[in-house]
Design a protein around this motif. Sequence first.
Motif, short mmCIF file in Angstrom:
data_model
loop_
_atom_site.label_atom_id
_atom_site.label_comp_id
_atom_site.label_asym_id
_atom_site.label_seq_id
_atom_site.Cartn_x
_atom_site.Cartn_y
_atom_site.Cartn_z
N TYR A 85 86.78 -50.41 -18.83
CA TYR A 85 86.44 -49.34 -17.89
C TYR A 85 86.52 -49.84 -16.45
O TYR A 85 86.61 -51.04 -16.19
CB TYR A 85 85.06 -48.78 -18.20
CG TYR A 85 83.95 -49.80 -18.11
CD1 TYR A 85 83.17 -49.89 -16.97
CD2 TYR A 85 83.67 -50.67 -19.16
CE1 TYR A 85 82.16 -50.84 -16.88
CE2 TYR A 85 82.67 -51.60 -19.09
CZ TYR A 85 81.91 -51.68 -17.94
OH TYR A 85 80.91 -52.62 -17.84
N ARG A 86 86.49 -48.89 -15.52
CA ARG A 86 86.49 -49.23 -14.09
C ARG A 86 85.07 -49.14 -13.59
O ARG A 86 84.31 -48.26 -13.98
CB ARG A 86 87.38 -48.27 -13.32
CG ARG A 86 88.85 -48.50 -13.63
CD ARG A 86 89.70 -47.59 -12.84
NE ARG A 86 89.37 -47.77 -11.42
CZ ARG A 86 90.20 -47.59 -10.42
NH1 ARG A 86 91.42 -47.23 -10.66
NH2 ARG A 86 89.83 -47.76 -9.18
N ASP A 87 84.74 -50.05 -12.70
CA ASP A 87 83.42 -50.05 -12.09
C ASP A 87 83.58 -50.22 -10.59
O ASP A 87 84.62 -50.71 -10.13
CB ASP A 87 82.56 -51.17 -12.68
CG ASP A 87 81.09 -50.84 -12.68
OD1 ASP A 87 80.70 -49.83 -12.05
OD2 ASP A 87 80.31 -51.56 -13.31
N TYR A 88 82.58 -49.85 -9.86
CA TYR A 88 82.65 -49.88 -8.41
C TYR A 88 81.70 -50.93 -7.86
O TYR A 88 80.54 -51.01 -8.26
CB TYR A 88 82.28 -48.50 -7.85
CG TYR A 88 82.32 -48.42 -6.35
CD1 TYR A 88 83.53 -48.40 -5.67
CD2 TYR A 88 81.15 -48.36 -5.61
CE1 TYR A 88 83.59 -48.32 -4.29
CE2 TYR A 88 81.19 -48.27 -4.23
CZ TYR A 88 82.40 -48.25 -3.58
OH TYR A 88 82.45 -48.18 -2.21
N TRP A 135 87.03 -50.98 -6.40
CA TRP A 135 86.98 -50.71 -7.82
C TRP A 135 87.55 -51.91 -8.56
O TRP A 135 88.47 -52.55 -8.07
CB TRP A 135 87.80 -49.47 -8.16
CG TRP A 135 87.14 -48.20 -7.73
CD1 TRP A 135 87.30 -47.56 -6.53
CD2 TRP A 135 86.20 -47.44 -8.47
NE1 TRP A 135 86.53 -46.45 -6.48
CE2 TRP A 135 85.83 -46.34 -7.67
CE3 TRP A 135 85.63 -47.57 -9.73
CZ2 TRP A 135 84.93 -45.38 -8.08
CZ3 TRP A 135 84.73 -46.61 -10.15
CH2 TRP A 135 84.38 -45.53 -9.33
N TYR A 136 87.03 -52.22 -9.72
CA TYR A 136 87.57 -53.29 -10.54
C TYR A 136 87.51 -52.90 -12.00
O TYR A 136 86.77 -52.00 -12.39
CB TYR A 136 86.83 -54.61 -10.29
CG TYR A 136 85.38 -54.59 -10.70
CD1 TYR A 136 84.97 -55.08 -11.94
CD2 TYR A 136 84.39 -54.08 -9.86
CE1 TYR A 136 83.65 -55.07 -12.33
CE2 TYR A 136 83.07 -54.05 -10.24
CZ TYR A 136 82.70 -54.55 -11.47
OH TYR A 136 81.39 -54.52 -11.86
N THR A 137 88.34 -53.55 -12.79
CA THR A 137 88.40 -53.28 -14.23
C THR A 137 87.61 -54.35 -14.96
O THR A 137 87.73 -55.54 -14.66
CB THR A 137 89.86 -53.29 -14.71
OG1 THR A 137 90.58 -52.31 -13.97
CG2 THR A 137 89.96 -52.95 -16.20
N THR A 138 86.82 -53.93 -15.91
CA THR A 138 86.02 -54.86 -16.71
C THR A 138 85.93 -54.31 -18.13
O THR A 138 86.41 -53.22 -18.42
CB THR A 138 84.62 -55.05 -16.08
OG1 THR A 138 83.94 -56.10 -16.76
CG2 THR A 138 83.80 -53.78 -16.14
N ARG A 165 83.56 -54.47 -22.10
CA ARG A 165 82.35 -54.85 -22.83
C ARG A 165 82.60 -54.60 -24.31
O ARG A 165 83.49 -53.84 -24.69
CB ARG A 165 81.14 -54.06 -22.35
CG ARG A 165 81.20 -52.60 -22.72
CD ARG A 165 79.91 -51.84 -22.38
NE ARG A 165 79.97 -50.51 -22.91
CZ ARG A 165 80.26 -49.43 -22.20
NH1 ARG A 165 80.51 -49.52 -20.91
NH2 ARG A 165 80.32 -48.24 -22.79
N GLN A 185 76.21 -53.27 -24.11
CA GLN A 185 75.97 -54.50 -23.36
C GLN A 185 74.77 -55.29 -23.87
O GLN A 185 73.87 -55.64 -23.13
CB GLN A 185 75.82 -54.18 -21.88
CG GLN A 185 77.08 -53.58 -21.30
CD GLN A 185 76.97 -53.28 -19.83
OE1 GLN A 185 75.90 -53.01 -19.33
NE2 GLN A 185 78.09 -53.33 -19.15
#
Length: 127
Positions: free
Chosen positions: A61-64, A71-74, A76, A95
């Motif tokens: 998912y993308r998080d801010y 924005w970055y992709t991470t 879990r 998580q």
Amino acid sequence: MTEAETVRFISDMTRETLSGKLVWTRGKVPDSIGTKSLIPPPCIYTTNFKTWRIGVYEITYRDYLGETDEWYTTSRIDVALLSQYSNDAEYVFHQVSGTFDLMQAIQAQSVNVRAFFDAWKKDQNGD
């Protein structure tokens, strides 16, 4: 359920997977899970425990990050209690500590890493 109980549950599943007591099956991710991910998970691993079905899968998912306005992709690893009739998640443990180790144990079991290393060791010893 407390966080400590959930972590213990994940740890117990990892131990039982490594010992071969829990056997996992690789399957297709249902749309109800796959659409929540930026990149659809390649698969879902499922197993049965008494009357429950358990699924493990990776969500990307993308998080801010507000500090840098980026924005970055991470990703879990999620563990879910699944419907008895489909791979739809009825409850998801998000998580939780130890889920990466659980996924590693499941993947190792799925491709039979133990047999690979035994064959490698045998070959290296000239047997």
